[in-house]
Design a protein around this motif. Structure first.
Motif, PDB file in Angstrom:
ATOM      1  N   ALA A 151       0.892  -1.167   0.000  1.00 28.47           N
ATOM      2  CA  ALA A 151       0.000   0.000   0.000  1.00 28.47           C
ATOM      3  C   ALA A 151       0.926   1.212   0.000  1.00 28.47           C
ATOM      4  O   ALA A 151       2.092   1.104   0.419  1.00 28.47           O
ATOM      5  CB  ALA A 151      -0.896  -0.001   1.234  1.00 28.47           C
ATOM      6  N   ALA A 152       0.429   2.338  -0.458  1.00 26.20           N
ATOM      7  CA  ALA A 152       1.266   3.538  -0.522  1.00 26.20           C
ATOM      8  C   ALA A 152       1.769   3.877   0.889  1.00 26.20           C
ATOM      9  O   ALA A 152       1.012   3.752   1.864  1.00 26.20           O
ATOM     10  CB  ALA A 152       0.437   4.690  -1.076  1.00 26.20           C
ATOM     11  N   PRO A 153       3.044   4.317   1.024  1.00 26.09           N
ATOM     12  CA  PRO A 153       3.623   4.555   2.347  1.00 26.09           C
ATOM     13  C   PRO A 153       2.767   5.454   3.245  1.00 26.09           C
ATOM     14  O   PRO A 153       2.530   5.135   4.418  1.00 26.09           O
ATOM     15  CB  PRO A 153       4.975   5.204   2.045  1.00 26.09           C
ATOM     16  N   GLU A 154       2.241   6.562   2.704  1.00 29.11           N
ATOM     17  CA  GLU A 154       1.491   7.470   3.569  1.00 29.11           C
ATOM     18  C   GLU A 154       0.150   6.853   4.008  1.00 29.11           C
ATOM     19  O   GLU A 154      -0.323   7.120   5.104  1.00 29.11           O
ATOM     20  CB  GLU A 154       1.314   8.833   2.871  1.00 29.11           C
ATOM     21  N   VAL A 155      -0.415   6.004   3.158  1.00 30.93           N
ATOM     22  CA  VAL A 155      -1.663   5.309   3.536  1.00 30.93           C
ATOM     23  C   VAL A 155      -1.363   4.405   4.739  1.00 30.93           C
ATOM     24  O   VAL A 155      -2.121   4.344   5.712  1.00 30.93           O
ATOM     25  CB  VAL A 155      -2.182   4.459   2.344  1.00 30.93           C
ATOM     26  N   VAL A 176       5.345   7.453  14.209  1.00 32.61           N
ATOM     27  CA  VAL A 176       4.836   6.271  13.511  1.00 32.61           C
ATOM     28  C   VAL A 176       5.553   6.123  12.167  1.00 32.61           C
ATOM     29  O   VAL A 176       6.006   5.037  11.800  1.00 32.61           O
ATOM     30  CB  VAL A 176       3.304   6.371  13.305  1.00 32.61           C
ATOM     31  N   ARG A 177       5.704   7.241  11.450  1.00 30.17           N
ATOM     32  CA  ARG A 177       6.366   7.187  10.132  1.00 30.17           C
ATOM     33  C   ARG A 177       7.799   6.693  10.279  1.00 30.17           C
ATOM     34  O   ARG A 177       8.251   5.801   9.558  1.00 30.17           O
ATOM     35  CB  ARG A 177       6.348   8.586   9.490  1.00 30.17           C
ATOM     36  N   HIS A 178       8.498   7.235  11.261  1.00 33.59           N
ATOM     37  CA  HIS A 178       9.899   6.855  11.470  1.00 33.59           C
ATOM     38  C   HIS A 178      10.004   5.363  11.793  1.00 33.59           C
ATOM     39  O   HIS A 178      10.840   4.647  11.243  1.00 33.59           O
ATOM     40  CB  HIS A 178      10.469   7.705  12.610  1.00 33.59           C
ATOM     41  N   ASN A 179       9.115   4.884  12.675  1.00 37.76           N
ATOM     42  CA  ASN A 179       9.158   3.466  13.063  1.00 37.76           C
ATOM     43  C   ASN A 179       8.872   2.551  11.867  1.00 37.76           C
ATOM     44  O   ASN A 179       9.547   1.538  11.678  1.00 37.76           O
ATOM     45  CB  ASN A 179       8.173   3.207  14.216  1.00 37.76           C
ATOM     46  N   LEU A 180       7.892   2.925  11.050  1.00 39.50           N
ATOM     47  CA  LEU A 180       7.573   2.080   9.883  1.00 39.50           C
ATOM     48  C   LEU A 180       8.735   2.050   8.894  1.00 39.50           C
ATOM     49  O   LEU A 180       9.106   0.993   8.382  1.00 39.50           O
ATOM     50  CB  LEU A 180       6.320   2.585   9.161  1.00 39.50           C
ATOM     51  N   GLU A 181       9.324   3.235   8.642  1.00 38.83           N
ATOM     52  CA  GLU A 181      10.439   3.296   7.680  1.00 38.83           C
ATOM     53  C   GLU A 181      11.604   2.441   8.157  1.00 38.83           C
ATOM     54  O   GLU A 181      12.200   1.680   7.395  1.00 38.83           O
ATOM     55  CB  GLU A 181      10.911   4.752   7.496  1.00 38.83           C
ATOM     56  N   LEU A 182      11.892   2.556   9.449  1.00 37.39           N
ATOM     57  CA  LEU A 182      13.024   1.804  10.003  1.00 37.39           C
ATOM     58  C   LEU A 182      12.763   0.295   9.937  1.00 37.39           C
ATOM     59  O   LEU A 182      13.625  -0.491   9.538  1.00 37.39           O
ATOM     60  CB  LEU A 182      13.254   2.239  11.457  1.00 37.39           C
ATOM     61  N   ARG A 183      11.538  -0.112  10.282  1.00 38.95           N
ATOM     62  CA  ARG A 183      11.228  -1.545  10.274  1.00 38.95           C
ATOM     63  C   ARG A 183      11.247  -2.110   8.849  1.00 38.95           C
ATOM     64  O   ARG A 183      11.768  -3.192   8.615  1.00 38.95           O
ATOM     65  CB  ARG A 183       9.889  -1.818  10.959  1.00 38.95           C
ATOM     66  N   ASN A 206      -3.486  -2.487  -1.919  1.00 39.51           N
ATOM     67  CA  ASN A 206      -4.835  -2.159  -1.445  1.00 39.51           C
ATOM     68  C   ASN A 206      -5.013  -0.676  -1.115  1.00 39.51           C
ATOM     69  O   ASN A 206      -5.972  -0.319  -0.435  1.00 39.51           O
ATOM     70  CB  ASN A 206      -5.220  -3.061  -0.257  1.00 39.51           C
ATOM     71  N   SER A 207      -4.102   0.169  -1.615  1.00 36.08           N
ATOM     72  CA  SER A 207      -4.201   1.618  -1.299  1.00 36.08           C
ATOM     73  C   SER A 207      -5.589   2.170  -1.592  1.00 36.08           C
ATOM     74  O   SER A 207      -6.120   2.970  -0.833  1.00 36.08           O
ATOM     75  CB  SER A 207      -3.200   2.437  -2.111  1.00 36.08           C
ATOM     76  N   GLY A 208      -6.158   1.731  -2.714  1.00 36.27           N
ATOM     77  CA  GLY A 208      -7.449   2.318  -3.091  1.00 36.27           C
ATOM     78  C   GLY A 208      -8.609   1.343  -2.987  1.00 36.27           C
ATOM     79  O   GLY A 208      -9.661   1.584  -3.578  1.00 36.27           O
ATOM     80  N   LEU A 209      -8.414   0.249  -2.268  1.00 32.53           N
ATOM     81  CA  LEU A 209      -9.488  -0.759  -2.174  1.00 32.53           C
ATOM     82  C   LEU A 209     -10.189  -0.688  -0.817  1.00 32.53           C
ATOM     83  O   LEU A 209      -9.549  -0.445   0.203  1.00 32.53           O
ATOM     84  CB  LEU A 209      -8.910  -2.179  -2.306  1.00 32.53           C
ATOM     85  N   THR A 210     -11.490  -0.926  -0.815  1.00 29.87           N
ATOM     86  CA  THR A 210     -12.180  -1.063   0.462  1.00 29.87           C
ATOM     87  C   THR A 210     -11.909  -2.483   0.979  1.00 29.87           C
ATOM     88  O   THR A 210     -11.438  -3.341   0.226  1.00 29.87           O
ATOM     89  CB  THR A 210     -13.705  -0.895   0.299  1.00 29.87           C
ATOM     90  N   ARG A 211     -12.236  -2.712   2.244  1.00 33.59           N
ATOM     91  CA  ARG A 211     -12.045  -4.056   2.815  1.00 33.59           C
ATOM     92  C   ARG A 211     -12.842  -5.085   2.035  1.00 33.59           C
ATOM     93  O   ARG A 211     -12.389  -6.198   1.797  1.00 33.59           O
ATOM     94  CB  ARG A 211     -12.508  -4.073   4.274  1.00 33.59           C
ATOM     95  N   GLU A 212     -14.059  -4.692   1.650  1.00 30.66           N
ATOM     96  CA  GLU A 212     -14.937  -5.621   0.931  1.00 30.66           C
ATOM     97  C   GLU A 212     -14.347  -5.981  -0.433  1.00 30.66           C
ATOM     98  O   GLU A 212     -14.347  -7.130  -0.831  1.00 30.66           O
ATOM     99  CB  GLU A 212     -16.339  -5.025   0.733  1.00 30.66           C
TER     100      GLU A 212
END
Ligand code: DC
Length: 238
Positions: A151-155, A176-183, A206-212
């Motif tokens: 999914a797109a990073p910012e999403v 949160v952004r820093h932790n995700l980038e590092l991981r 899934n950036s643009g998809l709903t759960r359904e």
């Protein structure tokens, strides 16, 4: 007629929505859902609580000998809670203090062997959906269905932030952004089973998809897998 059971392996970066999809699939198919990341998190929690020096391989092995992990279904959550030596560790494993160290712990060879051996045992009877980073590549290389989620990073940052904010309103989006980038960086560049897409995995952005929509897309793949003859000539599902 009872349908054949398969293994569904879901890999991808942190906060791509793997667990949401895995949980929904498991409910729909009557399969077990196993969050393999919870195992690395519970091991990290144990190491932190017991001040295990994880740069020392013999200390890591000693510590692992004292760790017993199990999953117990929690009806309220609709998923299994992870137990660390008979204690429900679920309330603690997503704390930032664990998130900050888990990628380092998950990169340790002995830790991976310990977790992967248990994960392979859990798949012996099939009928399982497991998500993580190396499920389609190392844990179940023969899984009938492999998904690689992105999914797109910012999403992803916004999703994780909303999730964490519920229990920790002090958290900032930058943390949160820093932790995700590092991981992401550690998970995909480590020596032991780094995160990468299996050659036979289906990519799901899934950036643009709903759960359904997402569930529908994957259920078509599952149906195709379970009854290949029926879906022949259907023209693909992507
Ligand atoms: O999915 P998660 O964010 O809860 O996973 C926590 C960490 O565990 C993640 O940074 C990478 C690691 N992990 C792994 O190395 N292999 C797996 N199969 C699952 C998770």
């Amino acid at each position: 007629m009872s349908r054949r059971k398969i293994i569904i392996a879901i890999d991808g970066y942190s906060s791509c929505g793997k667990s949401t999809l895995a949980k929904e699939l498991a409910v729909k198919l009557g399969y077990n859902y196993i969050d393999s990341g919870a195992m690395y998190r519970a091991i990290t929690l144990y190491f932190l609580r017991n001040s295990v020096d994880f740069s020392d391989h013999s200390k890591v092995l000693d510590a692992l000998a004292n760790i017993n992990l199990s999953f117990v279904f929690n009806e309220h959550r609709g998923a299994s809670d992870i137990y660390l030596n008979d204690e429900n560790a679920e309330p603690y494993i997503r704390d930032m203090i664990v998130s900050e160290k888990v990628s380092q712990v998950a990169a340790i060879k002995e830790v991976r062997s310990f977790a992967v051996a248990q994960q392979k045992r859990m798949g012996r009877k099939k009928g399982i959906v497991m998500d993580g980073r190396d499920i389609g590549t190392a844990v179940f290389p023969d899984a009938e269905l492999k998904l690689f989620m992105t999914a797109a990073p910012e999403v992803r940052v916004v999703r994780r932030f909303k999730e964490l904010y519920e229990t920790n309103p002090e958290i900032t989006i930058d943390e949160v952004r820093h932790n995700l980038e590092l991981r992401d960086y550690i998970d995909s560049t480590r020596e032991e089973s780094p995160l990468h897409q299996a050659a036979d995995a289906v990519v799901l952005d899934n950036s643009g998809l709903t759960r359904e929509e997402q569930l529908e897309f994957v259920m078509r793949l599952v149906d195709k897998n379970l009854s290949p003859a029926l879906s022949e000539g259907e023209g693909g599902v992507a």
